[in-house]
Design an enzyme around this catalytic site. Structure first.
Site, PDB file in Angstrom:
ATOM      1  N   LYS A 299       0.801  -1.459  -0.070  1.00  0.00           N
ATOM      2  CA  LYS A 299      -0.442   0.032  -0.233  1.00  0.00           C
ATOM      3  C   LYS A 299       0.814   0.860  -0.178  1.00  0.00           C
ATOM      4  O   LYS A 299       2.250   0.697  -0.174  1.00  0.00           O
ATOM      5  CB  LYS A 299      -0.687   0.464   1.225  1.00  0.00           C
TER       6      LYS A 299
ATOM      7  N   TYR B 229      14.919  31.371   4.282  1.00  0.00           N
ATOM      8  CA  TYR B 229      13.415  32.349   4.495  1.00  0.00           C
ATOM      9  C   TYR B 229      14.159  32.652   6.032  1.00  0.00           C
ATOM     10  O   TYR B 229      14.378  31.744   6.903  1.00  0.00           O
ATOM     11  CB  TYR B 229      12.566  31.200   4.650  1.00  0.00           C
TER      12      TYR B 229
HETATM   13  C1  LIG Z   1      -4.195  -4.058   8.342  1.00  0.00           C
HETATM   14  C2  LIG Z   1      -2.172  -3.866   8.303  1.00  0.00           C
HETATM   15  N1  LIG Z   1      -1.566  -5.432   8.215  1.00  0.00           N
HETATM   16  C3  LIG Z   1       0.215  -5.667   8.374  1.00  0.00           C
HETATM   17  C4  LIG Z   1       0.333  -3.465   7.651  1.00  0.00           C
HETATM   18  C5  LIG Z   1       2.298  -3.729   7.792  1.00  0.00           C
HETATM   19  O1  LIG Z   1       2.545  -3.453   8.966  1.00  0.00           O
HETATM   20  P1  LIG Z   1       4.525  -2.875   8.988  1.00  0.00           P
HETATM   21  O2  LIG Z   1       4.698  -2.381   8.052  1.00  0.00           O
HETATM   22  O3  LIG Z   1       4.327  -2.739  10.154  1.00  0.00           O
HETATM   23  O4  LIG Z   1       4.777  -4.468   8.683  1.00  0.00           O
HETATM   24  C6  LIG Z   1      -0.329  -2.902   8.170  1.00  0.00           C
HETATM   25  C7  LIG Z   1       0.367  -1.078   7.798  1.00  0.00           C
HETATM   26  O5  LIG Z   1       0.295  -0.379   8.511  1.00  0.00           O
HETATM   27  C8  LIG Z   1      -1.399  -2.607   8.275  1.00  0.00           C
HETATM   28  O6  LIG Z   1      -1.956  -1.576   8.215  1.00  0.00           O
END
Ligand SMILES: Cc1ncc(COP(=O)(O)O)c(C=O)c1O
Length: 377
Positions: free
Chosen positions: A41, A268
């Site tokens: 994601k 700035y």
């Molecule tokens: C539902 C879910 N599973 C897994 C993960 C993966 O977490 P990590 O990056 O700590 O492994 C996330 C990350 O935010 C998540 O939202």
């Protein structure tokens, strides 16, 4: 071969060999029978979702996790064939896209679950879904403690086919954390209730990166690493248990060198004024690239393997550093903002500390206008 785009030298270099290495280390932790769903994601935590997913797919990732339908479609259009779980919200009006691209939505509450089932029945279609159970995050998800209210709804579904059940840890960064144990126990109790009610589902999963190492009992049928794939430790204590390699380096180059006398204000609002004759280098990146304004007068970069401080305010597109102490520095010299240069290293955690944040936010804030240059060998 790394192909660097011409023009502005600001770029992220993505090391796919390190990515494959990290997946292999995670596979070694969980063994051959547990599936790995790679979290890609937010543009694979800023690393470039399509290229990252292709490498992970060919290296044995069993499934992928995205936050939105749009992120899932991007992967399907790049011919990613593995199951794709959309974890951060389901909107019934996106049902056509979910069906067309074979994306698996996650349902979090009764109203949407019922609406989805009804809409599917009208369309005479069925669809595999997963549900998230809230065992202690307190955000989205069916509360484990309220299972008596939602279990009968699951039992009556007609068109929605329950394929998986998962939960998410709040605090799994250290081993033997009682809250983690409690969440896992509560989740196991939910799984038992589903089994007793003969609500069959194939997948149950809970472990993100940290928990893969700290809580082997939480491996269940699948794990969901994100950060570890990108070579980062969710907590320093995990270093001893798994060897990860950073995947992303962030680089630019000096576009101007300027010798200025003592008493010269830089940037700035004149937040930095030189105390002596100073050599200032200007870099072509700023907060619009994700190089946070909080780095002003705090962060350091690497030039010729040595550290140089950011001086003055980071602007939208430009940043100034003090290179007075860097021998033979020249216009065009490579500057590393994140990563290695000779024996120097600036890690994502160190960068994050200068902005009072975490590496996740540093990675996902790197701007869309920064090209990701993929190094596949
Ligand atoms: C539902 C879910 N599973 C897994 C993960 C993966 O977490 P990590 O990056 O700590 O492994 C996330 C990350 O935010 C998540 O939202």
């Amino acid at each position: 071969m790394t192909i660097t785009p011409p023009g502005r030298p600001t770029r992220c270099v993505i090391d796919h060999r390190a990515l494959r290495w990290n997946l292999k280390q995670l596979r070694a932790q969980v063994g051959p029978r547990v599936k790995i769903l790679s979290m890609v994601k937010a543009n694979a935590y800023g690393h470039g979702a399509v290229a990252v997913a292709k490498t992970l797919a060919s290296a044995g990732s069993d499934a992928f996790g995205v936050a939105t339908v749009e992120e899932g479609i991007e992967l399907r259009q790049a011919r990613i064939k593995q199951p794709i779980l959309v974890v951060a919200g389901t909107y019934v009006e996106q049902l056509p896209e979910l069906l067309q691209h074979r994306l698996t939505p996650v349902l979090h509450e009764i109203a949407t679950l019922k609406a989805l089932d009804q809409r599917l029945q009208q369309l005479k279609r069925t669809m595999a879904v997963e549900i998230e159970v809230d065992t202690g995050m307190g955000r989205i998800g069916f509360r484990g403690s309220e299972i008596d209210a939602w279990l009968p709804v699951l039992a009556r579904l007609k068109a929605v086919k329950l394929q998986g059940v998962f939960s998410h840890f709040s605090d799994a960064e250290s081993a033997n954390e009682p809250y983690t144990k409690k969440q896992l126990n509560d989740f196991n109790r939910v799984l038992e209730r589903l089994r007793a009610a003969k609500i069959i589902h194939r997948a149950s999963h809970m472990a993100k990166s940290a928990a893969i190492v700290t809580e082997p009992n939480a491996h269940l049928s699948m794990v969901r690493p994100g950060l570890a794939l990108y070579g980062m430790y969710a907590a320093p204590g995990l270093r001893k248990q798994i060897e990860l390699r950073p995947v992303l380096s962030w680089k630019t180059a000096i576009i101007q060198l300027k010798q200025v006398p003592a008493g010269t204000p830089i940037g700035y609002n004149r937040t930095f004024v030189t105390k002596k004759k100073t050599l200032i280098a200007t870099l072509p990146l700023g907060y619009a690239d994700g190089y946070r304004r909080l780095f002003s007068n705090r962060a350091q970069v690497l030039v010729r393997g040595q550290r140089a401080p950011v001086v003055g305010r980071v602007s939208m597109d430009l940043t100034t550093i003090d290179v007075t102490d860097i021998k033979n520095v020249q216009q065009g010299d490579e500057v590393v903002l994140l990563g290695r240069q000779r024996s120097g290293i600036i890690g994502a955690d160190e960068l994050a500390s200068w902005a009072n944040t975490i590496s996740y936010e540093i990675f996902t804030s790197i701007g869309a206008r920064v090209p990701r240059v993929h190094n596949f060998i």
